[in-house]
Write a protein that holds these residues in place. Sequence first.
Motif, PDB file in Angstrom:
ATOM      1  N   GLU A 243       0.785  -1.242   0.000  1.00 60.92           N
ATOM      2  CA  GLU A 243       0.000   0.000   0.000  1.00 60.92           C
ATOM      3  C   GLU A 243       0.812   1.285   0.000  1.00 60.92           C
ATOM      4  N   ASN A 244       2.061   1.229   0.451  1.00 65.82           N
ATOM      5  CA  ASN A 244       2.850   2.463   0.482  1.00 65.82           C
ATOM      6  C   ASN A 244       3.879   2.548  -0.652  1.00 65.82           C
ATOM      7  N   GLN A 245       3.849   1.584  -1.547  1.00 60.43           N
ATOM      8  CA  GLN A 245       4.858   1.541  -2.602  1.00 60.43           C
ATOM      9  C   GLN A 245       4.330   2.069  -3.929  1.00 60.43           C
ATOM     10  N   SER A 246       5.238   2.663  -4.700  1.00 62.22           N
ATOM     11  CA  SER A 246       4.910   2.996  -6.087  1.00 62.22           C
ATOM     12  C   SER A 246       5.013   1.734  -6.919  1.00 62.22           C
ATOM     13  N   VAL A 247       4.013   1.511  -7.788  1.00 63.56           N
ATOM     14  CA  VAL A 247       3.957   0.277  -8.567  1.00 63.56           C
ATOM     15  C   VAL A 247       3.690   0.614 -10.033  1.00 63.56           C
ATOM     16  N   LEU A 248       4.500   0.045 -10.916  1.00 63.03           N
ATOM     17  CA  LEU A 248       4.281   0.191 -12.356  1.00 63.03           C
ATOM     18  C   LEU A 248       3.761  -1.131 -12.900  1.00 63.03           C
ATOM     19  N   ILE A 249       2.580  -1.091 -13.535  1.00 61.06           N
ATOM     20  CA  ILE A 249       1.937  -2.292 -14.067  1.00 61.06           C
ATOM     21  C   ILE A 249       1.987  -2.224 -15.589  1.00 61.06           C
ATOM     22  N   PHE A 250       2.436  -3.308 -16.214  1.00 61.26           N
ATOM     23  CA  PHE A 250       2.495  -3.342 -17.674  1.00 61.26           C
ATOM     24  C   PHE A 250       1.332  -4.132 -18.259  1.00 61.26           C
ATOM     25  N   SER A 251       0.666  -3.517 -19.233  1.00 62.33           N
ATOM     26  CA  SER A 251      -0.406  -4.164 -19.993  1.00 62.33           C
ATOM     27  C   SER A 251       0.032  -4.262 -21.446  1.00 62.33           C
ATOM     28  N   THR A 253      -1.956  -4.150 -24.077  1.00 63.87           N
ATOM     29  CA  THR A 253      -2.765  -3.295 -24.949  1.00 63.87           C
ATOM     30  C   THR A 253      -3.303  -2.069 -24.219  1.00 63.87           C
ATOM     31  N   LYS A 254      -3.642  -1.059 -24.992  1.00 63.26           N
ATOM     32  CA  LYS A 254      -4.232   0.161 -24.427  1.00 63.26           C
ATOM     33  C   LYS A 254      -5.590  -0.130 -23.788  1.00 63.26           C
ATOM     34  N   HIS A 255      -6.391  -0.943 -24.488  1.00 64.67           N
ATOM     35  CA  HIS A 255      -7.731  -1.283 -23.998  1.00 64.67           C
ATOM     36  C   HIS A 255      -7.645  -1.941 -22.622  1.00 64.67           C
ATOM     37  N   ASN A 256      -6.714  -2.873 -22.481  1.00 65.34           N
ATOM     38  CA  ASN A 256      -6.584  -3.577 -21.208  1.00 65.34           C
ATOM     39  C   ASN A 256      -6.052  -2.664 -20.115  1.00 65.34           C
ATOM     40  N   ALA A 257      -5.189  -1.722 -20.477  1.00 59.94           N
ATOM     41  CA  ALA A 257      -4.680  -0.760 -19.496  1.00 59.94           C
ATOM     42  C   ALA A 257      -5.837   0.041 -18.896  1.00 59.94           C
ATOM     43  N   ASP A 258      -6.730   0.508 -19.749  1.00 67.27           N
ATOM     44  CA  ASP A 258      -7.904   1.255 -19.261  1.00 67.27           C
ATOM     45  C   ASP A 258      -8.806   0.368 -18.415  1.00 67.27           C
ATOM     46  N   PHE A 290       2.924  10.401 -11.129  1.00 71.26           N
ATOM     47  CA  PHE A 290       3.568   9.164 -10.705  1.00 71.26           C
ATOM     48  C   PHE A 290       4.962   9.434 -10.141  1.00 71.26           C
ATOM     49  N   LYS A 291       5.718  10.279 -10.819  1.00 68.41           N
ATOM     50  CA  LYS A 291       7.076  10.584 -10.359  1.00 68.41           C
ATOM     51  C   LYS A 291       7.071  11.314  -9.013  1.00 68.41           C
ATOM     52  N   SER A 292       6.050  12.140  -8.800  1.00 71.74           N
ATOM     53  CA  SER A 292       5.975  12.901  -7.559  1.00 71.74           C
ATOM     54  C   SER A 292       5.378  12.094  -6.405  1.00 71.74           C
ATOM     55  N   GLY A 293       4.774  10.944  -6.728  1.00 73.40           N
ATOM     56  CA  GLY A 293       4.153  10.121  -5.707  1.00 73.40           C
ATOM     57  C   GLY A 293       2.685  10.426  -5.483  1.00 73.40           C
ATOM     58  N   LYS A 294       2.164  11.408  -6.221  1.00 73.90           N
ATOM     59  CA  LYS A 294       0.739  11.746  -6.086  1.00 73.90           C
ATOM     60  C   LYS A 294      -0.127  10.584  -6.543  1.00 73.90           C
ATOM     61  N   THR A 295       0.302   9.913  -7.626  1.00 73.36           N
ATOM     62  CA  THR A 295      -0.342   8.673  -8.075  1.00 73.36           C
ATOM     63  C   THR A 295       0.591   7.520  -7.719  1.00 73.36           C
ATOM     64  N   ARG A 296       0.076   6.547  -6.963  1.00 77.73           N
ATOM     65  CA  ARG A 296       0.927   5.438  -6.503  1.00 77.73           C
ATOM     66  C   ARG A 296       1.034   4.333  -7.538  1.00 77.73           C
ATOM     67  N   VAL A 297      -0.023   4.147  -8.336  1.00 75.42           N
ATOM     68  CA  VAL A 297      -0.079   3.032  -9.270  1.00 75.42           C
ATOM     69  C   VAL A 297      -0.228   3.560 -10.695  1.00 75.42           C
ATOM     70  N   MET A 298       0.687   3.144 -11.563  1.00 75.55           N
ATOM     71  CA  MET A 298       0.628   3.525 -12.974  1.00 75.55           C
ATOM     72  C   MET A 298       0.472   2.266 -13.816  1.00 75.55           C
ATOM     73  N   VAL A 299      -0.478   2.299 -14.769  1.00 79.01           N
ATOM     74  CA  VAL A 299      -0.679   1.195 -15.700  1.00 79.01           C
ATOM     75  C   VAL A 299      -0.238   1.686 -17.071  1.00 79.01           C
ATOM     76  N   ALA A 300       0.690   0.972 -17.686  1.00 81.60           N
ATOM     77  CA  ALA A 300       1.298   1.480 -18.920  1.00 81.60           C
ATOM     78  C   ALA A 300       1.429   0.405 -19.981  1.00 81.60           C
ATOM     79  N   THR A 301       1.373   0.828 -21.247  1.00 85.84           N
ATOM     80  CA  THR A 301       1.780  -0.035 -22.355  1.00 85.84           C
ATOM     81  C   THR A 301       3.278   0.166 -22.564  1.00 85.84           C
ATOM     82  N   VAL A 316       7.582  -3.703 -10.098  1.00 85.47           N
ATOM     83  CA  VAL A 316       6.995  -3.755 -11.435  1.00 85.47           C
ATOM     84  C   VAL A 316       6.158  -5.025 -11.535  1.00 85.47           C
ATOM     85  N   ILE A 317       4.958  -4.903 -12.100  1.00 80.72           N
ATOM     86  CA  ILE A 317       4.085  -6.069 -12.280  1.00 80.72           C
ATOM     87  C   ILE A 317       3.764  -6.227 -13.762  1.00 80.72           C
TER      88      ILE A 317
END
Length: 374
Positions: A243-251, A253-258, A290-301, A316-317
């Motif tokens: 819960e306190n960690q920044s996490v980058l999730i890879f999808s 496709t764009k559709h699946n990221a959304d 994301f870089k500032s920590g305001k958003t903890r979880v980023m989902v990216a292609t 990274v997930i």
Amino acid sequence: MTFKELNIAPPILKAIEEKGYLIPTPIQEKAIPAALNKNDILGCAQTGTGKTASFAIPVIQHLLTDQETGKSRGIKALILTPTRELALQISECINDYACHTRIRHGVIFGGVNQRAQVDMLRKGTDILVATPGRLLDLMNQGYVHLDQVRYFVLDEADRMLDMGFIHDIRRVLAKLPENKQTLFFSATVPDTIVSLANSLLKNPVRISITPQSPVVETVEQFVYYIEKEEKGHLLISLLRKAENQSVLIFSRTKHNADRIVRSLSKAGIGSQAIHGNKSQTARQLALGNFKSGKTRVMVATDIAARGIDINELPLVINYDLPDIPETYVHRIGRTGRAGNTGIALTFCSREERKLMNSIQKLTGKKLCRAELSV
């Protein structure tokens, strides 16, 4: 060396700087000046080394000059690539770098209805990204004419040959003008590639980039073997524990990221998606958060994640496995930077087992199997 020192045209340089890129990769540093000088190129480089920009930027810049000198309309640049996924990635890259120009580009590939692609071709395009089969289909139907092509890129040439496209490639080559610049890229250069290159290229500049060690020593890697339908539940469980960690999730496709973002929102977990369908402003805002920590979880292609460079990213997930094993190495390299350690978790469904085997073969490492505790 910086991108500014490569004599890149201002509209393209502006797009590069907006992405936050300052320093070219080794292949970009070598290939861009040679390509801008109108040399043919034989480039040996793995996926993930930045080679797409190595040909996309010079092609766009040449076309800007051509527009200024009032040269003819029609398809002026053809980029041939083996798969739909690569074609879409290249198209997104061109879209990024040409966003401040009037250059038009389009992409065609098989497996979908051709109507939208035909409509795009009728409206006219300067750069065409294509897979061989659909390109030949549309050429045979009279929708594609290659007689005005001045810049030809053959990407992933060894993979093309592995997939049996050599005859298709030769049929396309027969329709191209003799007077053109050719940029030829391949991850490996066996005898068959040497033979093809010799028949295509005129006094080429040869560029070879030795791949970095694929094993990321500072990253602990684990895999969850799980059914596709259970991935969402597992992701929510893992994010609640971290819960306190920044996490980058890879999808993939764009559709699946959304879709992942919507699913996390319902579970009370705030996140943002970053992909090619987002506006430049939206991407920059999400990245800044994301870089500032305001958003903890980023989902990216994969394409959109190129601008994410954070030294202290602990997790990274891989929600989906990438189609190209080298992309996995590129993904997990987002963590474990600047002397820090990191963790990479991968979700592997039954349908993705072959992809996982390819990744383990590339890295020479069998991933530790993680226990499910959803």
